[in-house]
Scaffold this motif. Sequence first.
Motif, PDB file in Angstrom:
ATOM      1  N   PHE A 112      15.608  23.997  46.343  1.00 65.40           N
ATOM      2  CA  PHE A 112      16.443  22.831  46.597  1.00 65.40           C
ATOM      3  C   PHE A 112      17.915  23.162  46.313  1.00 65.40           C
ATOM      4  CE2 PHE A 112      18.184  18.552  45.937  1.00 65.40           C
ATOM      5  CZ  PHE A 112      17.613  17.876  47.007  1.00 65.40           C
ATOM      6  N   SER A 113      18.115  23.994  45.302  1.00 68.95           N
ATOM      7  CA  SER A 113      19.475  24.433  44.983  1.00 68.95           C
ATOM      8  C   SER A 113      20.069  25.230  46.141  1.00 68.95           C
ATOM      9  CB  SER A 113      19.469  25.281  43.711  1.00 68.95           C
ATOM     10  OG  SER A 113      20.768  25.716  43.390  1.00 68.95           O
ATOM     11  N   VAL A 114      19.246  26.081  46.762  1.00 68.78           N
ATOM     12  CA  VAL A 114      19.703  26.868  47.914  1.00 68.78           C
ATOM     13  C   VAL A 114      20.046  25.938  49.085  1.00 68.78           C
ATOM     14  CG1 VAL A 114      19.003  28.553  49.656  1.00 68.78           C
ATOM     15  CG2 VAL A 114      18.425  28.931  47.245  1.00 68.78           C
ATOM     16  N   VAL A 115      19.221  24.909  49.285  1.00 71.18           N
ATOM     17  CA  VAL A 115      19.486  23.942  50.360  1.00 71.18           C
ATOM     18  C   VAL A 115      20.838  23.267  50.151  1.00 71.18           C
ATOM     19  CG1 VAL A 115      18.756  21.746  51.365  1.00 71.18           C
ATOM     20  CG2 VAL A 115      17.065  23.524  50.924  1.00 71.18           C
ATOM     21  N   LEU A 116      21.108  22.855  48.912  1.00 72.42           N
ATOM     22  CA  LEU A 116      22.398  22.228  48.608  1.00 72.42           C
ATOM     23  C   LEU A 116      23.547  23.222  48.775  1.00 72.42           C
ATOM     24  CD1 LEU A 116      21.682  19.962  45.496  1.00 72.42           C
ATOM     25  CD2 LEU A 116      21.972  19.285  47.886  1.00 72.42           C
ATOM     26  N   ASP A 117      23.289  24.480  48.411  1.00 76.51           N
ATOM     27  CA  ASP A 117      24.318  25.522  48.601  1.00 76.51           C
ATOM     28  C   ASP A 117      24.718  25.618  50.069  1.00 76.51           C
ATOM     29  OD1 ASP A 117      24.189  26.108  45.937  1.00 76.51           O
ATOM     30  OD2 ASP A 117      23.039  27.965  46.162  1.00 76.51           O
ATOM     31  N   VAL A 118      23.717  25.581  50.953  1.00 75.24           N
ATOM     32  CA  VAL A 118      23.971  25.743  52.386  1.00 75.24           C
ATOM     33  C   VAL A 118      24.571  24.473  52.994  1.00 75.24           C
ATOM     34  CG1 VAL A 118      22.900  26.152  54.644  1.00 75.24           C
ATOM     35  CG2 VAL A 118      22.156  27.474  52.646  1.00 75.24           C
ATOM     36  N   LEU A 119      24.007  23.320  52.651  1.00 79.24           N
ATOM     37  CA  LEU A 119      24.457  22.068  53.254  1.00 79.24           C
ATOM     38  C   LEU A 119      25.784  21.589  52.679  1.00 79.24           C
ATOM     39  CD1 LEU A 119      21.134  20.006  53.531  1.00 79.24           C
ATOM     40  CD2 LEU A 119      22.296  21.336  55.295  1.00 79.24           C
ATOM     41  N   THR A 120      26.087  21.970  51.453  1.00 82.78           N
ATOM     42  CA  THR A 120      27.365  21.564  50.849  1.00 82.78           C
ATOM     43  C   THR A 120      28.142  22.823  50.456  1.00 82.78           C
ATOM     44  OG1 THR A 120      26.326  21.277  48.654  1.00 82.78           O
ATOM     45  CG2 THR A 120      26.444  19.354  50.091  1.00 82.78           C
ATOM     46  N   ALA A 178      22.488  12.430  52.099  1.00 83.42           N
ATOM     47  CA  ALA A 178      21.691  12.670  50.897  1.00 83.42           C
ATOM     48  C   ALA A 178      22.164  13.923  50.159  1.00 83.42           C
ATOM     49  CB  ALA A 178      20.213  12.793  51.262  1.00 83.42           C
ATOM     50  N   ALA A 179      22.438  14.989  50.932  1.00 81.92           N
ATOM     51  CA  ALA A 179      22.897  16.241  50.321  1.00 81.92           C
ATOM     52  C   ALA A 179      24.258  16.059  49.664  1.00 81.92           C
ATOM     53  CB  ALA A 179      22.974  17.342  51.388  1.00 81.92           C
ATOM     54  N   LEU A 180      25.162  15.362  50.335  1.00 81.03           N
ATOM     55  CA  LEU A 180      26.506  15.158  49.798  1.00 81.03           C
ATOM     56  C   LEU A 180      26.468  14.303  48.541  1.00 81.03           C
ATOM     57  CD1 LEU A 180      29.323  16.067  50.547  1.00 81.03           C
ATOM     58  CD2 LEU A 180      29.622  13.964  51.859  1.00 81.03           C
ATOM     59  N   LEU A 181      25.601  13.288  48.538  1.00 76.12           N
ATOM     60  CA  LEU A 181      25.486  12.425  47.362  1.00 76.12           C
ATOM     61  C   LEU A 181      25.062  13.230  46.136  1.00 76.12           C
ATOM     62  CD1 LEU A 181      23.797   8.898  47.345  1.00 76.12           C
ATOM     63  CD2 LEU A 181      23.661  10.435  45.400  1.00 76.12           C
ATOM     64  N   LEU A 182      24.031  14.060  46.288  1.00 75.54           N
ATOM     65  CA  LEU A 182      23.508  14.817  45.144  1.00 75.54           C
ATOM     66  C   LEU A 182      24.381  16.021  44.788  1.00 75.54           C
ATOM     67  CD1 LEU A 182      19.657  14.763  45.827  1.00 75.54           C
ATOM     68  CD2 LEU A 182      20.985  13.330  44.264  1.00 75.54           C
ATOM     69  N   SER A 183      25.194  16.477  45.724  1.00 76.86           N
ATOM     70  CA  SER A 183      26.008  17.666  45.455  1.00 76.86           C
ATOM     71  C   SER A 183      27.037  17.424  44.354  1.00 76.86           C
ATOM     72  CB  SER A 183      26.727  18.126  46.734  1.00 76.86           C
ATOM     73  OG  SER A 183      27.738  17.204  47.113  1.00 76.86           O
ATOM     74  N   GLN A 184      27.404  16.171  44.126  1.00 78.51           N
ATOM     75  CA  GLN A 184      28.373  15.854  43.086  1.00 78.51           C
ATOM     76  C   GLN A 184      27.734  15.104  41.922  1.00 78.51           C
ATOM     77  OE1 GLN A 184      32.057  14.138  44.618  1.00 78.51           O
ATOM     78  NE2 GLN A 184      31.871  15.313  46.510  1.00 78.51           N
ATOM     79  N   ALA A 185      26.409  15.273  41.788  1.00 77.77           N
ATOM     80  CA  ALA A 185      25.672  14.636  40.699  1.00 77.77           C
ATOM     81  C   ALA A 185      25.386  15.651  39.600  1.00 77.77           C
ATOM     82  CB  ALA A 185      24.356  14.055  41.222  1.00 77.77           C
TER      83      ALA A 185
END
Length: 317
Positions: A112-120, A178-185
Amino acid sequence: MTKMAITDTIFDLLLEWDLSRLMFIVYLVIISLSGTLVNFFREMVPLPHFFLQAFKYGKMAHSTHVNTLISRLEVPKKWFVHFYISASLVVTVAFMQTWCVYVSRSPLSSWFSVVLDVLTTPHRSPTVSGTSAALGLCLLAAQIYRRLYENLYINVFSFGHINVFHYIVGHTHYLGAAALLLSQAPGFDGTDSHISFSALDFWHVIGTIICIYGFTVQNKSLRLLAALRKHKDKNMKEKHVIPQGGMFEVVSCPHMFAEVVVYVGILIVLRTHMGWGIVTLWVMSNQIQVAVMNHRWYQKTFKDYPRSRRAIFPFLL
């Protein structure tokens, strides 16, 4: 430099950018400019027929000088439901990860961390509290699950089509949001975090109340619209009449007004989340442009259309 080195360099550059934020900015600019041209400068600036056909859809669809290529890039309007099916899957996974991080206090899943890395971006840092992020995600999930239910059991779709670009935007919107919301959490950047009911504040309550108001208005408005098309004769489903009741008495598109209200409510909950500010601006721009097109179609189609009605914001626009 070898091809692999070039590829790695390009990939590293992409990771430096927040792709989700960039996507929403691009959508915001494109829709704002396109909608402004169509809604306010069409008489002054001649627009290509293929552009009008690609941009407009539903009852407002461009029906003259139809471009064959653009027609082949269209999908049924009823495929709107696909947005919420994929969005429901995305937000459910996001919610499960949030539960693990904040409640189970487990480390964030590496995939999931990798997904956030790519999407954000890999260079994430918290700008909101864990309580704000969790509540914001819950409100977003409630909006998505409710819209899925409405599309499956309430909405009555016409036999119209939408351009494949609109279809792609619908899918990527919720994934990016969803990705952007969690990227700054907190907790989603490798740090430890938790949530607490005692951390709920005045703005959390206000934002939640605003969202609930938006949920209620949108659901009631969609039920009123669906009631106009529930007829055994399929041809009657294509017939358009002037909507009455609820907020339709003051605006042409109360369901679009409600969509903006929901995202503003989540923004109030998140407050310092700059990424969500961009998402909210994009949603507002998109809903305003479509609402203005709807409003003008109603005015052109029905000579007795109430003059006091506005497009989307009561007494304003």
